[in-house]
Design an enzyme around this catalytic site. Sequence first.
Site, mmCIF file in Angstrom:
data_model
loop_
_atom_site.group_PDB
_atom_site.id
_atom_site.type_symbol
_atom_site.label_atom_id
_atom_site.label_comp_id
_atom_site.label_asym_id
_atom_site.label_seq_id
_atom_site.Cartn_x
_atom_site.Cartn_y
_atom_site.Cartn_z
ATOM 1 C CG HIS A 93 0.945 -0.429 15.485
ATOM 2 N ND1 HIS A 93 -0.428 -0.364 15.424
ATOM 3 C CD2 HIS A 93 1.357 -0.638 14.209
ATOM 4 C CE1 HIS A 93 -0.833 -0.546 14.174
ATOM 5 N NE2 HIS A 93 0.218 -0.705 13.418
ATOM 6 C CB ILE A 146 -3.481 -10.630 9.151
ATOM 7 C CG1 ILE A 146 -3.312 -12.144 8.975
ATOM 8 C CG2 ILE A 146 -2.565 -9.884 8.193
ATOM 9 C CD1 ILE A 146 -3.752 -12.653 7.608
ATOM 10 C CG ASP A 147 0.266 -6.472 11.932
ATOM 11 O OD1 ASP A 147 0.501 -6.865 10.773
ATOM 12 O OD2 ASP A 147 1.161 -6.224 12.764
ATOM 13 N NE ARG A 196 -15.800 10.017 10.958
ATOM 14 C CZ ARG A 196 -16.280 8.789 11.039
ATOM 15 N NH1 ARG A 196 -16.602 8.290 12.230
ATOM 16 N NH2 ARG A 196 -16.444 8.034 9.970
ATOM 17 N NE ARG A 197 -7.699 6.161 12.800
ATOM 18 C CZ ARG A 197 -7.280 4.939 12.474
ATOM 19 N NH1 ARG A 197 -7.780 3.893 13.105
ATOM 20 N NH2 ARG A 197 -6.397 4.771 11.521
ATOM 21 C CE LYS A 247 1.282 -2.369 9.500
ATOM 22 N NZ LYS A 247 0.179 -2.301 10.499
ATOM 23 N NE ARG A 253 -1.836 -1.376 3.699
ATOM 24 C CZ ARG A 253 -2.148 -1.239 4.988
ATOM 25 N NH1 ARG A 253 -3.301 -0.708 5.339
ATOM 26 N NH2 ARG A 253 -1.293 -1.634 5.927
ATOM 27 C CG PHE A 293 -5.710 1.666 5.401
ATOM 28 C CD1 PHE A 293 -5.691 1.567 4.028
ATOM 29 C CD2 PHE A 293 -4.667 2.325 6.027
ATOM 30 C CE1 PHE A 293 -4.668 2.110 3.276
ATOM 31 C CE2 PHE A 293 -3.632 2.873 5.288
ATOM 32 C CZ PHE A 293 -3.631 2.769 3.908
ATOM 33 N N GLY A 321 -19.136 1.059 12.786
ATOM 34 C CA GLY A 321 -17.945 1.776 12.350
ATOM 35 C C GLY A 321 -17.487 1.354 10.963
ATOM 36 N NE ARG A 322 -13.828 6.234 8.481
ATOM 37 C CZ ARG A 322 -12.991 7.200 8.854
ATOM 38 N NH1 ARG A 322 -11.928 6.897 9.583
ATOM 39 N NH2 ARG A 322 -13.197 8.440 8.496
#
Length: 351
Positions: A93, A302-303, A127-128, A75, A16, A132, A193-194
């Site tokens: 993170h 999976i992150d 709100r963000r 990431k 991405r 993704f 939510g999304r």
Amino acid sequence: MTHLWVRAEQRENETRVGITPEGVTTLMAQGFDVTVEACGTRAIETAAYVATGCAIAPQYSWPTAPEDAIIFGLKELPDDGTPLPHTHIMFGHAFKGQLSGQTLLRRFQAGGGTLLDLEYLTSDTGRRVAAFGYWAGFAGAAVALKSWAAQQRGALCGPVTPYANAEALKSDLSREMAAAGAAPTALIIGALGRVGTGAADLCKAMNAPVTGWDMKETAHGGPFAEILTHDIFLNCILAGPQTPVFVPKSALNAPRTLSVIGDIACDPDSDYNPVPVYDRATTWGAPALRVHDDPVMDVMAIDNLPSMLPLESSQDFAGQLLPTLMQLGDDQDGVWARARATYASHMDALS
């Protein structure tokens, strides 16, 4: 002049990107200096960035970027322990007590840099500004259903790979579900939510009945016996200090229908992990972790799930983020100021 340096992702299976060529053109028209690293695996080809007229740097050359450049990626960075002198925009993170996050913050401390965490870019209402989430939920539900289908064959879910688009993913999954001969029931927490919306859309496309929960259904704090009556549980909320435990360790030996947990939020080493039946993220090569044998329980965690649909998720996220990126150079009390304050508060608390 603000210099934005778009780095190539260095994590395996991460293709991405957080800005499109159109976004680069917009920033340059606003007076930004933009450098994009070459990358042969990015969902959007380097040639498309070359066509914008921005500077192109060698892949992974960001450590030698000018110190005033703001390094933009998604990431994590290579875990090599080197000090970090730049300002970085990324998912760090690091602000929920994660052990790896503490190590990252010490690298910023050593280098004098700053972490502007994408997860903590918020509007004045909290709100963000970009996430993704939808595609994380969509892909996460797909892998959870793959895990359930594999169980019906007496197997553990095999490796997963990116898809060209959502239709290709659904087509592939439909074949697996048809072979299983039935559709599982799923309970989604965070359904409004999304992330939850994406998860629900995928389940509905596979004709899997969905029970959707949000804040009202979890406000009592548990226990949540209803979760155990579904085949699949999908956790779609970012955990915090007030988040209850949804599936405790005791559930593993309890009478249950539940056999797959899709922890799409995926914070296994956080102090606030609401599904403490597992302690590590899963991978593309081994997407399901068996945490109990009799009765079976597999966890999918999976992150970087949106990378299963890298082009769609990149375009969606980049479109959401671009207006905020445009404010990067002159934000005195808005989104970026709040992100800097969040970083500073965690650095002050660094033990």
